[in-house]
Design a protein around this motif. Structure first.
Motif, PDB file in Angstrom:
ATOM      1  N   ASP A  72       0.819  -1.214   0.000  1.00  0.00           N
ATOM      2  CA  ASP A  72       0.000   0.000   0.000  1.00  0.00           C
ATOM      3  C   ASP A  72       0.855   1.268   0.000  1.00  0.00           C
ATOM      4  N   GLU A  73       1.962   1.207   0.688  1.00  0.00           N
ATOM      5  CA  GLU A  73       2.795   2.406   0.767  1.00  0.00           C
ATOM      6  C   GLU A  73       3.768   2.489  -0.403  1.00  0.00           C
ATOM      7  N   ASP A  74       3.755   1.486  -1.249  1.00  0.00           N
ATOM      8  CA  ASP A  74       4.603   1.458  -2.439  1.00  0.00           C
ATOM      9  C   ASP A  74       6.040   1.864  -2.110  1.00  0.00           C
ATOM     10  N   VAL A  75       6.634   1.162  -1.160  1.00  0.00           N
ATOM     11  CA  VAL A  75       7.978   1.551  -0.729  1.00  0.00           C
ATOM     12  C   VAL A  75       9.037   1.052  -1.702  1.00  0.00           C
ATOM     13  N   ASP A  76      10.175   1.718  -1.671  1.00  0.00           N
ATOM     14  CA  ASP A  76      11.278   1.343  -2.545  1.00  0.00           C
ATOM     15  C   ASP A  76      12.231   0.380  -1.868  1.00  0.00           C
ATOM     16  N   LEU A  77      12.075   0.263  -0.549  1.00  0.00           N
ATOM     17  CA  LEU A  77      13.001  -0.567   0.213  1.00  0.00           C
ATOM     18  C   LEU A  77      12.306  -0.944   1.519  1.00  0.00           C
ATOM     19  N   VAL A  78      12.530  -2.189   1.940  1.00  0.00           N
ATOM     20  CA  VAL A  78      11.961  -2.608   3.219  1.00  0.00           C
ATOM     21  C   VAL A  78      13.100  -2.804   4.214  1.00  0.00           C
ATOM     22  N   GLY A  79      12.980  -2.194   5.390  1.00  0.00           N
ATOM     23  CA  GLY A  79      13.960  -2.358   6.453  1.00  0.00           C
ATOM     24  C   GLY A  79      13.357  -3.161   7.583  1.00  0.00           C
ATOM     25  N   LEU A  80      14.040  -4.214   7.972  1.00  0.00           N
ATOM     26  CA  LEU A  80      13.529  -5.034   9.065  1.00  0.00           C
ATOM     27  C   LEU A  80      14.494  -4.983  10.239  1.00  0.00           C
ATOM     28  N   ASN A  81      13.966  -4.651  11.403  1.00  0.00           N
ATOM     29  CA  ASN A  81      14.743  -4.810  12.617  1.00  0.00           C
ATOM     30  C   ASN A  81      14.359  -6.167  13.189  1.00  0.00           C
ATOM     31  N   ILE A  82      15.337  -7.046  13.225  1.00  0.00           N
ATOM     32  CA  ILE A  82      15.059  -8.412  13.655  1.00  0.00           C
ATOM     33  C   ILE A  82      15.559  -8.580  15.084  1.00  0.00           C
ATOM     34  N   GLY A  83      14.634  -8.793  16.006  1.00  0.00           N
ATOM     35  CA  GLY A  83      15.047  -8.886  17.402  1.00  0.00           C
ATOM     36  C   GLY A  83      14.908 -10.297  17.915  1.00  0.00           C
ATOM     37  N   GLY A  84      14.497 -11.212  17.062  1.00  0.00           N
ATOM     38  CA  GLY A  84      14.248 -12.553  17.557  1.00  0.00           C
ATOM     39  C   GLY A  84      14.646 -13.595  16.550  1.00  0.00           C
ATOM     40  N   HIS A  85      13.849 -14.619  16.478  1.00  0.00           N
ATOM     41  CA  HIS A  85      14.189 -15.758  15.642  1.00  0.00           C
ATOM     42  C   HIS A  85      14.115 -15.400  14.162  1.00  0.00           C
ATOM     43  N   ILE A  86      15.075 -15.881  13.444  1.00  0.00           N
ATOM     44  CA  ILE A  86      15.184 -15.596  12.015  1.00  0.00           C
ATOM     45  C   ILE A  86      13.943 -16.061  11.243  1.00  0.00           C
ATOM     46  N   ASN A  87      13.334 -17.165  11.663  1.00  0.00           N
ATOM     47  CA  ASN A  87      12.179 -17.684  10.921  1.00  0.00           C
ATOM     48  C   ASN A  87      11.007 -16.726  10.885  1.00  0.00           C
ATOM     49  N   VAL A  88      10.879 -15.947  11.941  1.00  0.00           N
ATOM     50  CA  VAL A  88       9.782 -14.981  11.972  1.00  0.00           C
ATOM     51  C   VAL A  88       9.997 -13.947  10.873  1.00  0.00           C
ATOM     52  N   ALA A  89      11.241 -13.507  10.743  1.00  0.00           N
ATOM     53  CA  ALA A  89      11.566 -12.550   9.686  1.00  0.00           C
ATOM     54  C   ALA A  89      11.421 -13.198   8.314  1.00  0.00           C
ATOM     55  N   LEU A  90      11.805 -14.464   8.238  1.00  0.00           N
ATOM     56  CA  LEU A  90      11.736 -15.145   6.940  1.00  0.00           C
ATOM     57  C   LEU A  90      10.310 -15.186   6.396  1.00  0.00           C
ATOM     58  N   ARG A  91       9.347 -15.311   7.314  1.00  0.00           N
ATOM     59  CA  ARG A  91       7.954 -15.329   6.849  1.00  0.00           C
ATOM     60  C   ARG A  91       7.604 -14.023   6.145  1.00  0.00           C
ATOM     61  N   ALA A  92       8.028 -12.921   6.743  1.00  0.00           N
ATOM     62  CA  ALA A  92       7.759 -11.629   6.121  1.00  0.00           C
ATOM     63  C   ALA A  92       8.502 -11.521   4.794  1.00  0.00           C
ATOM     64  N   ILE A  93       9.737 -11.968   4.803  1.00  0.00           N
ATOM     65  CA  ILE A  93      10.562 -11.850   3.602  1.00  0.00           C
ATOM     66  C   ILE A  93       9.981 -12.673   2.452  1.00  0.00           C
ATOM     67  N   GLU A  94       9.567 -13.899   2.765  1.00  0.00           N
ATOM     68  CA  GLU A  94       8.974 -14.745   1.726  1.00  0.00           C
ATOM     69  C   GLU A  94       7.720 -14.113   1.152  1.00  0.00           C
ATOM     70  N   ALA A  95       6.899 -13.569   2.041  1.00  0.00           N
ATOM     71  CA  ALA A  95       5.657 -12.945   1.577  1.00  0.00           C
ATOM     72  C   ALA A  95       5.971 -11.793   0.629  1.00  0.00           C
TER      73      ALA A  95
END
Ligand code: B12
Ligand SMILES: Nc1nc2c(ncn2[C@@H]2O[C@H](COP(=O)(O)OP(=O)(O)O)[C@@H](O)[C@H]2O)c(=O)[nH]1
Ligand SMILES: [Mg+2]
Lengths: 149, 544, 318
Positions: A72-95
């Motif tokens: 919706d925000e049509d961003v040019d780059l996504v920044g993730l602050n990962i404070g926990g398990h990598i798999n949680v971030a991976l779900r977002a990344i895969e999506a």
């Protein structure tokens, strides 16, 4: 359609070099974990803001929420602050990879070297603790292909 | 052009200008009168008792835990076997800090995170597993409950288990944390009860302990959490006492237990021991002096046993680097030294893998070893307040006291500590400092070895961090379902109703109802729902 | 490029979110294109209601929108929110944080939240907020809520764009916003005293009523609603008030449409003039104004005529 007619009669005569362009890159900043550490992501967000980016802050967000904001925000780059398990971030990344393939992703926070390698393999750049803000801003410039002034 | 490092421009973390050397006349007049006092006596800066570490070495006290309650139990036993002299339980952030059960949607969406930085304990059964075989009666135990809304549950569960094991609650010693700095400043959770409700819960805990548990430190204000979030040493001190005053004033207003008991309870605090050694040692000394002053001036309490602040210290996690992690063993040692020179009663040293993950077994062992070396080999424990009388350290102590009271006054002008959390004033201070600190690194004004300088690393050891277990979520979900199936449902429901009623009433202490609910195996998430309904949400004052 | 935009438009009109989102960026980045896109949207415009939420920063605008969304969903199939935050004047960058508060419906298909940096625009909206409204409208988002910058100054711009303007204030407003009272009390159709869990609600209501009474030529006296956004208190009532006002305007949907059309053409024309002027001033004719020898009023008039002629030729040639 009306638009085609306009095109036909030359109603789109301007090129984007006109003085009315103000290209501004947009970066999404999200935390994948439920931990409350805010020092890292806010310092990075501020640095990006000061470098001229519009940073959309969504705080702690699930993969679904991150994807929705990314589209919706049509961003040019996504920044993730990962404070926990990598798999949680991976779900977002895969999506994101599925729906908006072309959007680059970079990440920081508490990321073990092994997890960093895993992220790198997916094309996600990792900026672990101790990374300089200059490097992070440079990465943003490169990943968004922002024109250097 | 190379930037010159100006010889005459060195300031301490608190912004105190440092001279190249100090003489007697640098010590402020008022403080000069204090220099000759003995430890254990007013104004207390010299330490809490004369014989110091000779008779009572500091407690080796490491934050520990992850995964399932049995994983945490195992790690605590490992630490005790290796020489730890107290133990700390750590709860899972996702569930504990938010008072969610694992089946809450926010947790389900992050199931792999569950148990990553603390064990999942959703009912008293889980706490019992975690405490199995631990020396509750002989050791100082930390029940966890760092975040305010979680503390009543964490404490009640610990006490209930202890009670069932046959311990007399009046005799066991320990603490929880229930810290405002962590909850509302340092790590802001997705959902939290408002500060006003938090104050009530903490006052309830203080009151309850005042009546039932004389040896328990009911809440432990953690200057650490403020400092590692960015507050300077003077701000760490000033805000800690401003926080204490909120508790004590509330207890005084309630007038249900002697104020001395509450003062004693609030006098077990924690600070951060950071890397600027003399300033940090001076900070511990200043803290004791200030506590004595505060109690006598504001509450007319002068009894040395109460006016003597007891300090737990944790070395600054934020000084531990991701790069060249073995350097952190040196940093840990130096920071521990600053705490010991400052005369603290209890100490935790951050692991060398601090910036990578929670501590591995080996990192944990090293943290204990550092302390053992300091206690057994260095003769640091021989003389109390070894820095006493140093022109430099006495001056720093006096200047810190002054600066810290100034910050304390600033907070009062803003309407008090709680108001500063609600308005975001304190967050702004912390954020400004963070920014300044970071810029100093970025621009090379401050060096960080292995990170901004001295980057070559030939270490033969790979430090990979510690990943814990991967079955914490599944086991927790199973246990949650089991406890809900097996418990006596009508008494659980009754207790939950009662808790709800007590939360909504303004002047009934919630702890008895909490103890009943926990005993009836009411779960964490259900208690969280009651809190959310009764107290609502805190408005986070800053943009995260 | 042109073909791209046309493709995007086709897709957006067929409910492709990503295309809609992309067009919003294009309009933000390039006001010339924005104007042209808007022009092309004219035939499909005029079906949506626009609710503006304005008021000082921290008054609770985002929180109110968050609370309103699920309730509005009963009357409107879908809701689009445009939330404007200030851009830094130094870096042009911005931290856009309104979205965080609008999480009640976060991943529903029926909500589209878009954050915008003001990018130097002063009137409380972003440069392309109005264009974004046209786009949402054309793409069948029947309810569009705009959260303004909320710099605490007069934000009249919103009143021109929105069908209903809701002004959000807090108890104690009278003490802090003395100087701006006039502006604030002129722009609203509905007034909300949010954070009415705080003391001073009654006093604020009275002060507000007094200030509103001072404004002449009001067809109807604005309603005042009390709310507590974060506990959903008074929100149903607020929505009711908004819906009622919208209803009363519903009969004039045609009128609204005509008004929008008129506004759009005014905007486009003045935009073109501005543009032509921008180019013209760089020409030698305009640059030489300073060096002209003007000895009598006729000379001045002649020069002006020349300039106008130049502009009109330029305009015609576009
Ligand atoms: C300071 C700190 C705190 C402060 C909070 C400060 C704050 N306001 O954020 C306090 C003391 C309150 C705290 C509390 C806790 N903490 Co803490 N904390 C740290 C510490 C020491 C430093 C983090 C920090 O702020 N560094 C400074 C910032 C600027 O660095 P950074 O966040 O890494 O960000 C940099 C990069 O990572 C990168 N980056 C970050 N985000 C992003 C995003 C993008 C897009 C990009 C490109 C780059 C990027 O850029 C930044 C600049 O270099 C770390 C350990 C460490 N040394 O890293 C532990 C650490 C993060 N904490 C940890 C834990 C467990 C806790 C507690 C649970 C402890 C407790 N029992 O109370 C609580 C959390 C409670 C809760 N509800 O969440 C763990 C997390 C373990 C894990 N995830 O596996 C760590 C790793 C310590 C440890 N080893 O156990 N903590
Ligand atoms: N006490 C109280 N706080 C509120 C209320 N509404 C919003 N807030 C809080 O006020 C702050 C600012 O709200 P926000 O919606 O971001 O304001 P905006 O800047 O106008 O969009 C947040 O911390 C909200 O949680 C309310 O009715 N009562
Ligand atoms: Mg807002």
């Amino acid at each position: 359609m009306f638009l085609e007619k306009l095109l036909a009669i030359g109603m789109f005569p301007y090129n984007s070099e006109a003085s009315n362009t103000m290209e501004q890159k947009r970066i999404l900043m999200a935390k994948t974990g439920l931990d409350g550490h805010w020092r890292g992501p806010t310092i990075v967000a501020r640095a990006l803001r000061d470098a001229g980016y519009e940073v959309i802050m969504i705080g702690m967000a699930t993969g679904e929420e991150i994807l929705r904001a990314c589209v919706d925000e049509d961003v040019d780059l996504v920044g993730l602050n990962i404070g926990g398990h990598i798999n949680v971030a991976l779900r977002a990344i895969e999506a994101i990879k599925k729906e908006r393939q072309s959007v680059p992703i970079f990440a920081g926070g508490t990321i073990t070297p092994a997890s960093a390698r895993e992220l790198n393999a997916l094309g996600v750049e990792v900026y672990p603790p101790g990374s300089s803000l200059t490097d992070i801003v440079e990465a943003a410039d490169r990943l968004t292909q922002r024109k250097q002034a | 052009m190379k930037k010159e490092r100006k010889y005459d421009d060195m300031t301490s973390a608190a912004g105190i200008k440092l001279k190249p050397f100090y003489t007697q006349t640098d010590i402020p007049q008022k403080h000069r009168n204090f220099v000759d006092s003995a430890p254990g006596q007013a104004p207390y800066h010299r330490g809490s008792h004369e014989t110091g570490y000779r008779t009572k070495p500091w407690r080796i006290f490491q934050l520990s835990g992850y995964g399932k309650p049995e994983d945490e139990n195992e790690r605590i036993k490992f630490l005790l076997k290796n020489g730890e002299t107290g133990f700390i339980m750590e709860h899972d952030r996702n569930t504990a800090d938010h008072c969610y059960n694992v089946d809450h949607p926010e947790v389900l969406a992050r199931r792999e995170d569950v148990g990553l930085t603390g064990a999942v304990m959703q009912s008293v059964r889980d706490t019992a597993i975690c405490l199995d075989g631990l020396p509750i009666g002989t050791s100082f135990g930390h029940a966890g409950g760092a975040v305010v809304q979680h503390a009543p549950f964490a404490l009640a569960a610990y006490w209930t288990v202890a009670n069932r094991l046959g311990y007399d609650l009046r005799k066991i010693a320990g603490t929880g944390q229930s810290d405002f700095n962590l909850t509302y400043l340092g790590c802001i959770t997705k959902q939290q009860i408002p500060t006003k409700a938090g104050l009530r819960l903490n006052a309830d805990i203080i009151e309850f302990c005042g009546k039932e548990m004389p040896r328990w430190v009911p809440v432990s204000i953690a200057g650490y959490n403020g400092a590692d979030s960015g507050l300077t040493p003077d701000q760490e001190l000033g805000s800690l006492f401003a926080n204490a005053v909120e508790y004590l004033d509330e207890i005084k207003k309630r007038n249900s237990i002697p104020l001395e008991l509450a003062a004693k309870g609030c006098g077990g605090v924690s600070f951060r021991a950071s890397i600027r050694i003399f300033e940090e040692a001076a900070k511990m000394r200043a803290a004791r002096l200030m506590w004595g002053e505060l109690l006598s001036k504001r509450y007319d309490i002068t009894e040395p046993k109460i006016a003597n602040l007891r300090i737990h210290c944790v070395t600054a996690g934020s000084k531990m680097t991701y790069q060249q992690p073995l350097n952190n063993i040196v940093r840990g040692t130096l920071m521990a030294l600053s705490a010991v020179l400052g005369g603290v009663q209890s100490l935790g040293v951050s692991g060398y893998d601090e910036a990578l993950s929670i501590p591995s077994e080996h990192a944990h062992q090293m943290s204990v070893r550092i302390q053992q070396i300091l206690q057994e080999e260095t003769q640091l424990t021989a003389v109390t307040d070894p820095l006493g009388g140093s022109f430099y350290v006495e001056t720093l102590t006096a200047e810190l006291v002054e600066k810290s009271w100034e910050f304390y006054e600033e907070i009062q002008e803003q309407g008090g500590y709680l108001a500063c959390l609600d308005s975001g004033w304190l967050h702004t201070k912390a954020a400004e400092n963070q920014h300044r600190e970071f810029m100093a690194l970025e621009q090379g004004d401050q060096k960080l070895v292995g990170v901004t300088s001295a980057m070559e690393d030939i270490s033969p050891f790979e430090v990979e961090g510690f990943m814990g277990t991967d079955d914490a979520f599944d086991v927790a979900l199973n246990r949650l379902n089991t406890v809900k199936k097996e418990r006596h449902e009508s008494s659980a429901t009754r207790c939950l109703k009662e808790l709800e009623k007590v939360c909504l009433s303004e002047n009934v202490n919630i702890m008895p109802a909490m103890m009943d609910a926990v005993a009836a195996e009411v779960t964490l998430g259900e208690i969280g729902d009651v809190f959310r309904e009764a107290f609502g949400d805190w408005d986070v004052p800053i943009q995260l | 490029m042109n073909q791209d935009i046309s493709d995007l438009l086709q897709r957006a009109l067929k409910d492709d979110r990503a295309a809609l989102a992309r067009l919003l960026s294009i309009m933000e980045n390039n006001s010339v294109l924005a104007a042209e896109i808007e022009l092309s949207l004219l035939p499909s415009m005029g079906k949506s209601f626009v609710v503006g939420i304005t008021g000082p920063p921290g008054a609770g605008k985002s929180s109110l929108i968050n609370a309103l969304i699920p309730i509005a969903a009963k009357d409107f199939d879908r809701t689009a929110v445009i939330a404007v935050d200030p851009s830094s004047t130094f870096s042009q960058g911005a931290l856009l944080g309104d979205r965080v508060r609008m999480n009640s419906y976060n991943h529903s298909e029926k909500l589209f939240v878009r954050s915008m940096g003001s990018r130097g625009n002063l009137g409380g909206l972003a440069r392309s907020t109005v264009s974004a409204v046209s786009l949402f409208d054309s793409c069948n988002w029947p309810l569009i809520i705009i959260e303004t910058l909320g710099i605490g100054q007069i934000e009249l711009e919103i009143a021109e764009v929105a069908d209903i303007t809701v002004v959000v204030l807090n108890p104690g407003w009278g003490d802090t916003f003395q100087a701006n009272k006039a502006g604030i009390t002129e722009s609203g159709d509905i007034y909300v005293i949010n954070k009415s869990d705080r003391p001073g609600v009654h006093k604020t209501r009275i002060e507000l009523e007094e200030s509103l009474a001072l404004i002449p030529h009001r067809s109807r006296v604005p309603q005042i609603v009390e709310t507590i956004a974060n506990t959903d208190t008074g929100i149903v009532g607020l929505w009711h008030t908004i819906a009622e006002s919208l209803d009363s305007k519903n009969t004039d949907l045609k009128q609204i449409r005509e008004l929008r059309q008129q506004q759009l053409f005014h905007r486009l024309v003045s935009f073109k003039i501005e543009q032509a002027l921008g180019v013209a001033t760089k020409s030698s004719l305009w640059k030489n104004i300073v060096s002209q020898n003007i000895e009598n009023p006729e000379d001045a008039r002649d020069l002006l005529d020349n300039l106008l002629l130049d502009i009109s030729t330029r305009l015609r040639n576009y």
